[in-house]
Write an enzyme that holds these catalytic residues in place. Structure first.
Site, PDB file in Angstrom:
ATOM      1  N   SER A 155       0.971  -1.089  -0.074  1.00 58.28           N
ATOM      2  CA  SER A 155      -0.094   0.071  -0.022  1.00 58.28           C
ATOM      3  C   SER A 155       0.867   1.297  -0.138  1.00 58.28           C
ATOM      4  CB  SER A 155      -0.761  -0.052   1.219  1.00 58.28           C
ATOM      5  OG  SER A 155      -1.385   1.306   1.314  1.00 58.28           O
ATOM      6  N   SER A 206      -0.712   4.016   0.783  1.00 55.80           N
ATOM      7  CA  SER A 206      -1.060   5.330   1.630  1.00 55.80           C
ATOM      8  C   SER A 206      -0.287   5.824   2.554  1.00 55.80           C
ATOM      9  CB  SER A 206      -2.634   4.411   2.068  1.00 55.80           C
ATOM     10  OG  SER A 206      -3.287   4.200   1.058  1.00 55.80           O
ATOM     11  N   THR A 239      -8.955  -1.404   2.834  1.00 61.07           N
ATOM     12  CA  THR A 239      -8.695  -1.808   1.639  1.00 61.07           C
ATOM     13  C   THR A 239      -8.919  -3.373   1.334  1.00 61.07           C
ATOM     14  OG1 THR A 239      -7.307  -1.882  -0.349  1.00 61.07           O
ATOM     15  CG2 THR A 239      -6.301  -2.258   1.599  1.00 61.07           C
ATOM     16  N   LYS A 243     -13.863  -4.099   2.719  1.00 65.97           N
ATOM     17  CA  LYS A 243     -14.473  -2.917   2.580  1.00 65.97           C
ATOM     18  C   LYS A 243     -16.106  -3.150   3.010  1.00 65.97           C
ATOM     19  CE  LYS A 243     -11.602  -0.689  -0.788  1.00 65.97           C
ATOM     20  NZ  LYS A 243     -11.509   0.168  -1.966  1.00 65.97           N
ATOM     21  N   ASP A 284     -13.651   6.654  -2.848  1.00 65.91           N
ATOM     22  CA  ASP A 284     -13.292   5.952  -3.897  1.00 65.91           C
ATOM     23  C   ASP A 284     -13.880   6.681  -5.186  1.00 65.91           C
ATOM     24  OD1 ASP A 284     -11.404   4.218  -2.904  1.00 65.91           O
ATOM     25  OD2 ASP A 284     -12.918   2.675  -2.570  1.00 65.91           O
ATOM     26  N   ALA A 344     -18.112  -6.033 -11.421  1.00 62.27           N
ATOM     27  CA  ALA A 344     -19.277  -6.028 -10.510  1.00 62.27           C
ATOM     28  C   ALA A 344     -19.034  -6.225  -9.051  1.00 62.27           C
ATOM     29  CB  ALA A 344     -20.329  -6.760 -11.082  1.00 62.27           C
ATOM     30  N   ALA A 385     -15.153  -2.987  -5.863  1.00 64.45           N
ATOM     31  CA  ALA A 385     -14.381  -1.782  -6.546  1.00 64.45           C
ATOM     32  C   ALA A 385     -15.311  -1.250  -7.538  1.00 64.45           C
ATOM     33  CB  ALA A 385     -13.106  -2.069  -7.485  1.00 64.45           C
ATOM     34  N   ARG A 404     -17.599 -10.566 -16.355  1.00 61.81           N
ATOM     35  CA  ARG A 404     -17.525 -11.893 -16.654  1.00 61.81           C
ATOM     36  C   ARG A 404     -18.755 -12.580 -16.227  1.00 61.81           C
ATOM     37  NH1 ARG A 404     -12.284 -14.340 -13.950  1.00 61.81           N
ATOM     38  NH2 ARG A 404     -13.654 -14.154 -12.220  1.00 61.81           N
TER      39      ARG A 404
END
Ligand code: ATR
Length: 271
Positions: free
Chosen positions: A15, A17, A62, A66, A107, A133, A136, A157
């Protein structure tokens, strides 16, 4: 003692961050500490409990936590996080075990700011394709729709997952890649994890309209999707700008100050 913040994930060693928030803190003269915590896959809540009990003031969350972070917010969740069903920013008001626990999702606004401000691209009136889907995609779908695209199509997919996500949000359409036919898009956003496995979503190259932007939310690697975008003559951008912008929004939620993201993004991109 400085106020303490963390990014919690699994894995989290990669990360950026902590580095990004250290730049913001220096820029705005804020005395804070920001560290990484790798929570066990079955131990998100107890890891956050322990951090809060030790006086932690906030956390970025993360993969793969989430959704669990959303459930963890016992006191308040922002509208944008509720619409997304996922939380990436926890705010512990007051500090300590009795602190108020609030959740937000930065986000979507991070992606929007990168596309519209940093890259100077409109979303309003554009034909937008969102690939994926999972968490994210869910995190950015509401804000993307709110920006007023001409249409927004979700491709995944597993077509059924895209269809149900589209239905839940009243998005234009959702389905499999093979259902795209000859449709063309101005903005193509890859919110799948395909790039992490060095794969690209099975997208027909004809999906890139002339002058299109291909945006991969993954940062730190040149993904097959970005190569596909370039080969189709589109502008190709990775998720570095989104990463910095979502961090800036989290910093603002915690500290009430808005960092200047441009120098941090420029430094992040330095080889
Ligand atoms: P995240 O929180 O990063 O979204 P996720 O919830 O596991 O993680 O979702 C991953 C997404 O990437 C899914 O949309 C997944 O498609 P499926 O729902 O069909 O599994 C998508 N994905 C992963 N690997 C992919 C690949 N090689 N090609 C296309 N889509 C892929």
């Amino acid at each position: 003692m400085p106020d303490c913040y963390v990014v919690i994930g699994n894995p989290v060693a990669h990360s950026k961050s902590p580095w990004i928030h250290a730049q913001f803190a220096r820029q705005l003269r804020q005395d804070i500490e920001y560290a990484r915590i790798e929570a066990p896959l079955d131990g998100f809540a107890r890891t956050v409990d322990a951090f809060r009990a030790a006086g932690g003031r906030g956390a970025n969350v993360t993969l793969p936590f989430k959704e669990q972070a959303f459930v963890y917010c016992r006191d308040a969740v922002s509208l944008r996080a509720r619409v997304a069903g996922v939380v990436n920013t926890l705010i512990f008001e007051g500090g300590g075990p009795a602190s108020e626990i609030r959740g937000d999702n930065t986000d979507g606004v991070g992606l929007l700011r990168d596309i519209t401000v940093n890259l100077g691209r409109a979303i309003m009136g554009q034909r937008v394709l969102l690939m994926g889907a999972g968490g994210a995609a869910q995190g950015v779908l509401g804000p993307l729709l709110g920006a007023g695209p001409q249409c927004l199509v979700i491709a995944n997919r597993s077509a059924a997952k895209a269809r149900s996500l589209a239905q839940r949000h009243g998005a234009a359409a959702g389905g499999g890649y093979d259902e795209l036919g000859g449709a063309q898009f101005d903005l193509l956003i890859n919110a799948t994890s395909a790039g992490l496995a060095d794969e690209a979503p099975p997208l027909p190259p004809s999906a890139f309209a002339p002058g299109a932007l291909g945006y991969d939310m993954v940062y730190g690697r040149d993904t097959p999707f970005l190569a596909m975008a370039r080969a189709a003559g589109a502008e190709a951008r990775d998720g570095g700008g989104m990463l910095v912008e979502q961090a800036a929004e989290s910093f603002f939620l915690w500290r009430g100050l808005r960092p200047d993201t441009a120098p941090v993004l420029a430094a992040l991109r330095q080889p």
